[in-house]
Structure formats: C-alpha cells, structure tokens
Design an enzyme around this catalytic site. Structure first.
Site, mmCIF file in Angstrom:
data_model
loop_
_atom_site.group_PDB
_atom_site.id
_atom_site.type_symbol
_atom_site.label_atom_id
_atom_site.label_comp_id
_atom_site.label_asym_id
_atom_site.label_seq_id
_atom_site.Cartn_x
_atom_site.Cartn_y
_atom_site.Cartn_z
ATOM 1 N N LEU A 47 0.853 -1.181 0.000
ATOM 2 C CA LEU A 47 0.000 0.000 0.000
ATOM 3 C C LEU A 47 0.891 1.234 0.000
ATOM 4 C CD1 LEU A 47 -2.960 -0.527 2.526
ATOM 5 C CD2 LEU A 47 -3.110 -0.240 0.055
ATOM 6 N N ASP A 48 0.606 2.190 -0.885
ATOM 7 C CA ASP A 48 1.356 3.438 -0.903
ATOM 8 C C ASP A 48 1.201 4.170 0.424
ATOM 9 O OD1 ASP A 48 2.053 2.965 -3.531
ATOM 10 O OD2 ASP A 48 0.426 4.180 -4.359
#
Length: 348
Positions: A47-48
C-alpha cells in the site's frame, strides 16, 4: 505465532514501515515473556504511504502464503479530484496538467462501464516496476523519461460511492497540497481525506462536480492511480487521487483490521496472539483434504501421494486441525505446492 495480523494501515506509513512496526511489537512481547524465538514477518500486498486500510501482515509459516495474497483481488474506495493531473497521479505530486472541464454525475455514470471488465492500463511512472533493472520511481525522480508498457488487468466492479462538490471547488495540488474549495486555503492532506469521507448525498445529474468517490473491485496488478487518471481523461479532463483506502484484500476485510496503537498495547501485555488470525484464514477459499499421520509425514518430506480420491484442484492437506501443506490434486496424485512446518503437540 503462525498466522495473520490485519493492520488498518494509517496514512503516511509505507508497507515496509508497517512490517517493521509489527516486528518491533513482536520483539517487545518476546522480551516481556522471556522468549527467544524470532518470527518471520512479511506483508501480503503493498500500500502506498498515501493509502490507508487493509494490510495483511503474515507471521511465521503464514509468510509462505504472502505471495498468494499478492495475487488476490482487492477492493478500494478512492476519490478522484478533477481539474489537475500530478506527476505521481495522487495528492502528493506536483501538477503537470490542468483543465477547466468538470464532468456531471451523469457523465461519470456513463463512462464507468468502459472501465469495467478486462482493460489495459499504463502503470504510473512513480511505481516500483523494474525497467532495465531500476525501479520506475527512481528513474522518474531523476527526471528521466519513463515509458510504461500497457498491462492487462480486470476491473470486476466499479461504482460511485459519493459525488462531492460543485464546479468551483476544484482540487489543485501545489507542492503536494490540495485546495479543495474556494474558501479553504491550502488545507492539509487530512482535510482532503475528511472531505472524501463525507457520506453520499443527492446531487442533480446535470450539476458539474469537482471530485467523486468510487469503489473498485480489481484484479492483481491494478493501479488505482492509473484508473483514476484514465477515467478523468475519458471524461475530457484530467484528475488525480486524493484519497485511497483498501477495504478488502483477498479474504481479509476492515472488520478484522486493527490499528498500530492496538497492536502496541497488546504487545505490552503479551497478547499479540489474541489479535492474530490463524494461518488458514488466508486459505478460506481452499477445501480441506484430511490426511493420515503417515501421509502427513510423506507430504512434509515433499513426496507425492497416489491413489487419493480427489478431483483436480488445490487443497489444504490437514492432519486433524493442523495444516500440513497446500497441495494440488492432478489425476489422483497429490503434489505439494507449499509445505508448512507445523507440528501438533503429539508430534512434539
């Protein structure tokens, strides 16, 4: 300590940092309880830092299934702000294109079927994809031109969650900060997320909108930032992501996700195990195949079992309630795909 911790990853924290946080919590508990064993830890899908939501963290033998989580479908809520495209395709980037065009709700509804089903998309230049041995984001940060090849992905479902704002409330990043309304100067990223979190409300189909929140059920390899970019372009404007929240990853949802604060609290009380889901939680879609003690020994040695009456496909071989191996049945032969080093108390 073989299983899953499902984090509700906070904004601003990378996936690797989240893994490090879990390792620290495990170390705190180990020191508290006087243990010596160290556990492998890995995540089941990047996940960014901008994104929040479901981040499966595998511990112990569950790390052998982390790759399977990477291949699983995901569901995201995300907000697209129209009028500005950034180099990173999200709130944290620098504006590289602008447009005065704002779509109507009816236009958005009409365009979504074009992005449902098998599609091709170009990943963001700011991504971890390798190009000639280098990460795309490293090349992009150096100012080098990055050509991203189209890749095939599948959008299983895509629908509107919440339309927001009138045509005068365009989102305009300036050095990574979005301006969401004419009366709000340089709000923080938190403000952007608060705006995006507003519940759905009636909006005339003909009214121009500055942003919209969508929900997408996607296959592995899908980039939501690219999806947002392409939807905006198809609407005759440009756009970028201001909010991204993963609400489901494989079998894991927000219902079982915990905060880092709750994890830290559990570690200090020696109770991390109580927050963990079993290893088998990552295999809910795989039928069980009971085996005998002798067959379990053979599978743990990597041997092929023959004469097993099972239709072709994947199974979880189990000895009682102990996972032995993820196996594949092929023409009445059982072949080990991934073995687990788990023993019952009787084995010990």
């Amino acid at each position: 300590m073989h299983g899953w911790i499902i984090l509700d990853k906070p904004h601003g924290l990378g996936s690797t940092q989240a893994v490090s946080a879990v390792k620290r919590a495990l170390r705190v508990q180990r020191e508290l309880l006087g243990g010596t064993e160290k556990w492998k830890v890995g995540h089941g899908g990047t996940l960014d830092p901008l994104a929040t939501g479901v981040l499966p963290i595998a511990i112990g033998e569950a790390t052998k299934l982390a790759g399977r989580m990477l291949d699983s479908d995901k569901i995201y809520d995300f907000t697209v702000a129209f009028g500005v495209q950034t180099d990173t395709l999200d709130l944290e980037g620098t504006a590289i294109a602008e447009s005065d065009v704002r779509p109507t709700l009816a236009q958005v509804e009409a365009i979504l079927p074009r992005f449902t089903g098998p599609i091709e998309q170009a990943p963001p230049a700011y991504s971890a994809i390798l190009i000639d041995g280098q990460r795309a984001y490293d090349l992009a940060r150096k100012g080098e031109a990055v050509e991203m090849k189209l890749r095939s992905v599948t959008i299983h479902a895509l629908h509107i969650s919440s339309p927001q704002g009138g045509e005068d409330s365009a989102a305009c990043p300036q050095g990574g900060v979005a301006q969401l309304g004419a009366g709000e100067a340089n709000p923080s990223p938190t403000s952007a997320r608060q705006q995006a979190a507003k519940p759905p409300y009636p909006l005339p189909h003909g009214e121009r909108i500055s942003q919209i929140t969508l929900t997408a059920h996607v296959s592995k390899g899908t980039y939501i930032r690219s999806l947002a970019r392409d939807i905006a372009l198809a609407l005759g404007t440009v756009g970028h992501v201001t909010m991204l929240r993963r609400i489901k990853a494989g079998p894991f949802t927000l219902e079982t996700a915990i905060s880092l604060d709750k994890l830290d609290e559990a570690a200090k009380g020696g109770g991390i195990g109580g927050l963990m889901l079993p290893l088998t939680a990552g295999l809910d879609d795989i039928p069980a195949l009971p085996v005998s003690p002798d067959q379990a020994i053979a599978l743990r040695q990597g041997k092929i079992l023959t004469g097993i009456a099972a239709t072709d496909g994947q199974y979880l071989a189990t000895l009682g309630d102990i996972p032995v191996a993820l196996v594949r049945s092929d023409d009445h032969q059982i072949v080990v795909v991934r073995g687990f080093n788990l023993m019952s108390r009787e084995d010990d």
